[in-house]
Each structure stands twice: as C-alpha cells, then as structure tokens.
Write a protein that holds these residues in place. Sequence first.
Motif, PDB file in Angstrom:
ATOM      1  N   CYS A 291       0.828  -1.214   0.000  1.00 55.91           N
ATOM      2  CA  CYS A 291       0.000   0.000   0.000  1.00 55.91           C
ATOM      3  C   CYS A 291       0.867   1.271   0.000  1.00 55.91           C
ATOM      4  CB  CYS A 291      -0.897  -0.022   1.241  1.00 55.91           C
ATOM      5  SG  CYS A 291      -1.931   1.438   1.382  1.00 55.91           S
ATOM      6  N   THR A 292       0.514   2.181  -0.895  1.00 54.65           N
ATOM      7  CA  THR A 292       1.260   3.456  -0.969  1.00 54.65           C
ATOM      8  C   THR A 292       0.554   4.574  -0.191  1.00 54.65           C
ATOM      9  OG1 THR A 292       0.067   4.110  -2.955  1.00 54.65           O
ATOM     10  CG2 THR A 292       2.130   2.878  -3.282  1.00 54.65           C
ATOM     11  N   ARG A 293      -0.561   4.213   0.457  1.00 59.51           N
ATOM     12  CA  ARG A 293      -1.367   5.147   1.258  1.00 59.51           C
ATOM     13  C   ARG A 293      -1.905   6.314   0.418  1.00 59.51           C
ATOM     14  NH1 ARG A 293       2.583   5.815   6.369  1.00 59.51           N
ATOM     15  NH2 ARG A 293       4.173   5.351   4.835  1.00 59.51           N
ATOM     16  N   CYS A 294      -2.260   6.017  -0.822  1.00 60.95           N
ATOM     17  CA  CYS A 294      -2.770   7.079  -1.709  1.00 60.95           C
ATOM     18  C   CYS A 294      -4.201   7.495  -1.333  1.00 60.95           C
ATOM     19  CB  CYS A 294      -2.738   6.612  -3.169  1.00 60.95           C
ATOM     20  SG  CYS A 294      -3.916   5.285  -3.505  1.00 60.95           S
ATOM     21  N   GLY A 295      -4.951   6.594  -0.720  1.00 64.39           N
ATOM     22  CA  GLY A 295      -6.317   6.916  -0.279  1.00 64.39           C
ATOM     23  C   GLY A 295      -7.387   6.756  -1.341  1.00 64.39           C
ATOM     24  N   ASP A 296      -7.028   6.308  -2.534  1.00 65.52           N
ATOM     25  CA  ASP A 296      -8.029   6.170  -3.612  1.00 65.52           C
ATOM     26  C   ASP A 296      -9.170   5.234  -3.229  1.00 65.52           C
ATOM     27  OD1 ASP A 296      -6.672   7.855  -5.183  1.00 65.52           O
ATOM     28  OD2 ASP A 296      -6.053   6.382  -6.704  1.00 65.52           O
TER      29      ASP A 296
ATOM     30  N   PRO B 296      -5.208   2.090   4.956  1.00 61.02           N
ATOM     31  CA  PRO B 296      -6.647   1.835   4.967  1.00 61.02           C
ATOM     32  C   PRO B 296      -6.983   0.512   5.647  1.00 61.02           C
ATOM     33  CG  PRO B 296      -5.724   1.371   2.807  1.00 61.02           C
ATOM     34  CD  PRO B 296      -4.586   1.851   3.654  1.00 61.02           C
TER      35      PRO B 296
HETATM   36  S1  SF4 Z   1      -5.787   2.311  -3.307  1.00 59.17           S
HETATM   37 FE1  SF4 Z   1      -5.951   1.902  -1.093  1.00 59.17          FE
HETATM   38  S2  SF4 Z   1      -4.880  -0.038  -0.797  1.00 59.17           S
HETATM   39 FE2  SF4 Z   1      -4.294   0.740  -2.808  1.00 59.17          FE
HETATM   40  S3  SF4 Z   1      -2.427   1.846  -2.447  1.00 59.17           S
HETATM   41 FE3  SF4 Z   1      -4.070   3.363  -2.338  1.00 59.17          FE
HETATM   42  S4  SF4 Z   1      -4.609   3.418  -0.149  1.00 59.17           S
HETATM   43 FE4  SF4 Z   1      -3.395   1.568  -0.453  1.00 59.17          FE
END
Ligand code: SF4
Length: 440
Positions: free
Chosen positions: A375-380, A398
């Motif tokens: 997980c890159t913690r992008c929050g998508d 998440p």
């Molecule tokens: S979409 Fe969710 S699980 Fe995937 S990298 Fe982003 S925060 Fe992590």
Amino acid sequence: MGEFIRITRRQALKLLAGAAALLGLGPGSPLASQDAMTGKNRSMAAPQKTTPGPRRGTQLVSVRPCRTYDDAEVHAAVSSALRAIDFTPRRGQRVLLKPNIMAQNTPEQAASTHPAVAGALCRIFTEAGCTVSIGDSSAFYQGGCTREGLETTGMTAVAEQYGASLLPFETTTLRRITTKRYLNPLYITEAVFAHDLVVNLPKLKVHRLARYSGAVKNIYGCVVGGTKQLYHIQYQDRPDYKEFWGRPLVDVYEAVDPGLTVMDAVVGLDEDGPAATGTPRQTGLILASRSAPALDVVACRIIGFDPRWVPAVREAMDRGHTSLERAAALSSIPLPSVPYRRLPDDPPATGIMRSLDHYVFDRIIVQPSISRSRCTRCGDCVEKCAAGAISITRGGYPSVDLEACIRCYCCAEYCTAGAVSMSGGVINHLIRAVRRIKRI
Ligand code: SF4
Ligand code: SF4
C-alpha cells in the motif's frame, strides 16, 4: 382487430408501403405480424388510424429469423428488427451495451451473448456517430474475471474492431439507490448513468433458479462483483425463495431502465442453464424491443414457457411493465415454436441442506484484505468505496470494515499498487479452477 390498435401510425404506414411484399407473403413480409399470446396471424385488413403513444410503441417486439452467426446475417437481422420497432440511433449518443458475460465461456458454449450480436450493434451505433462501451460483471468474482470473460466470449475482439471501450463493471464506481422495494439500498454500476442509452443484450437461456434467463434477468449483471451473491443470501432462507427472487430482479431492472433490448436467440441454452452445463439449442431468432419485459413475454411464448411461471416476468407484469395482452410480436415469419425444457423445481432446502447452502455461499464470496507492504497510502480506495467500508487508520493505512463491505471488489480493481487481495472463497477458487480446466 384489437391487436392492430397497438401498431403505431408510422408502422401502419410502413405496412401499407410494403403492400407488394404483402402479396408475396415471403420472409420479411410485415404481413406475418402475430399476436404474442395466441400465435395467430393478425387480420390483414387495413390498420386503423391510431394516435401513436410511447406506451404502445414500447410494447412491440420484433422477431427476425437468423440462422447463423455469420456477421452479415446477424447485422441484417438486427437492423431489420430495429427498423420494425422504429428504433433509430441518435448521433452523439453514448451507448452502453450490456451483454450476458456469465463466466469465462466461449461463444460455442452458448452461455453468453454471441460476439456477432454485440458486433452488429457496435456497427449500427458507430456508423450513426455514437460512442459505444461494452460492460458487464460476471457471476462469480475473482480478480480480473470479468475482463477474462470479455476476452473468452469474443467481446474484446469486437470492441477492438469497432473502437468501443470495455467496461468490466468492477472498474467503475457504484451508485447507491433507495428503491423502496426489496434491494434497499441497491448498489449498481455508475456506468449505467454515465451513458445516454443502455442496450440490453441478453442470451435466451433456461435458468435453474430463475427458470428462464432473458431480458429482465440479464440486467442483474449491473450489480457488481460479490454484491450479487450478498443479495441472494439476504433472501435465500425464505421458503418461497425461488418464486420471490423475481422481485429483486425487477428492482434492478427498474433502476437501470434499459432503453433497448436485443436478444441473441440464434442459439439459445436449453436444459441445465444458465452456465455452460446447459445444452446449446438452435433457435434461429433475433428479438428486439424497447421493453425488456414485453420481449420476455414473447420469448417465453416461443420456447413454450408460461410467462407467469417465470418469477421475474410475472413480477414485471404485476408492476405494470407489460402484460400478456400488451406485449405484441411483430414477426417477419410465422411466430416459431421452439419448446425448451422446463426444469423441475428443486425442493426448498431445509435442515442440513440449508446449512450446506449457507456454507457453500459463504465460501463463494471472497473478502478484500489490504497488504501494508504494498500500500502506498494514496487513499483512492477510501474515496471510491461506495459503501464507505474503508477508512484510514493510524499510520495512514486503509482498513476494511467487513460488516459494511458489500463485496463489490471495486477496491481491488482501483488499486494500482496491487495492495488489495481477496481472501477466503475456497469454493469460489475451486469453481474457477474447474471452469478453467473444463471451460464451463
Ligand atoms: S488504493 Fe488503497 S490499498 Fe491501494 S495503495 Fe491506495 S490506499 Fe493503499
Ligand atoms: S471495501 Fe468497499 S470497494 Fe472494497 S469490496 Fe468492500 S465495499 Fe467494495
């Protein structure tokens, strides 16, 4: 004479314009127009003038012969079927084709809509200046399975040929709808609302649970991923489950409201449908209508099923979407009779069998889990989860609330880092392994 009142003025003019052909009584002659329920030819007297009304027009079902999946023959049959119901594409329309991609089947297995039918519609709409997408969500989910189904059923090749977009519904966002009926809230793909027209492309099939799988039933694929199974689980303990299940199906049909339905009944699926365990059945027809329920009434009549015996068709009639009297077939040939097999009903599961049912269903549904190492913690995923089941925990990672999760599996498709995987679902994995080996 009463049936003629349902023919619009424009169609009446077409009938008169085809007077020479009428005398020939050959295939393509509009003279062979038939009543949906009696199967008798209508009177050939001059049609009465009527005031065209959208309600009447939508109840017409054109039936055209089509013996093979030769591209030119299918295109001619579909074009003729659309002309008969006065359907013309509008330039600039964004069109979503919704075929039946039950699983990762091949066209020869007759469990999915044939690519030649989707191809004919792609050609008709693109030549008219429309943009086309082809989308569905297959019956059982594992990562990428709808994409794989689109490939094996030949839809990917059709999309490439006509410059259409492919839309596995797991890659779309979902809309939450309050139906005030049975599936409440109802989650369906946003793709339905992002297009001007949804074109329903069902396959004519016998269905072990739904009895018959046609136009109304096909729209259930707009429910995404494992949410389909969750909705089943919600009601599977009802003693009248089989009769009842038509109601949720009509909830979904009403929410999607397809503007056009074209049925692939060239080769249908008889016996043990709806999967490729059924038997392909040469039926030689293309059906088209603005009304999916009216088309189902006519299709049931062709295969010898009482429309009221099919729970979804009966429910659609009870809600006023069509009726035995209003659904009217416009057939260029004498309305055929191709009897399909009515499967005997399984007795309702009780005791150990019911527990076994639950056990199997619980293991068909997989559940999302997030790998922190990826997980890159992008929050998508948080932003896109329609059920609000993902939240950010300490450290910015998440976390999925499985109680709130509706198992749509969209997060697995959104996550470009590949951090969402599916766990559990032993039977799901088993089904897929067997299907891959046997292609069922
Ligand atoms: S979409 Fe969710 S699980 Fe995937 S990298 Fe982003 S925060 Fe992590
Ligand atoms: S966490 Fe959200 S996006 Fe992921 S499967 Fe569950 S409901 Fe769907």
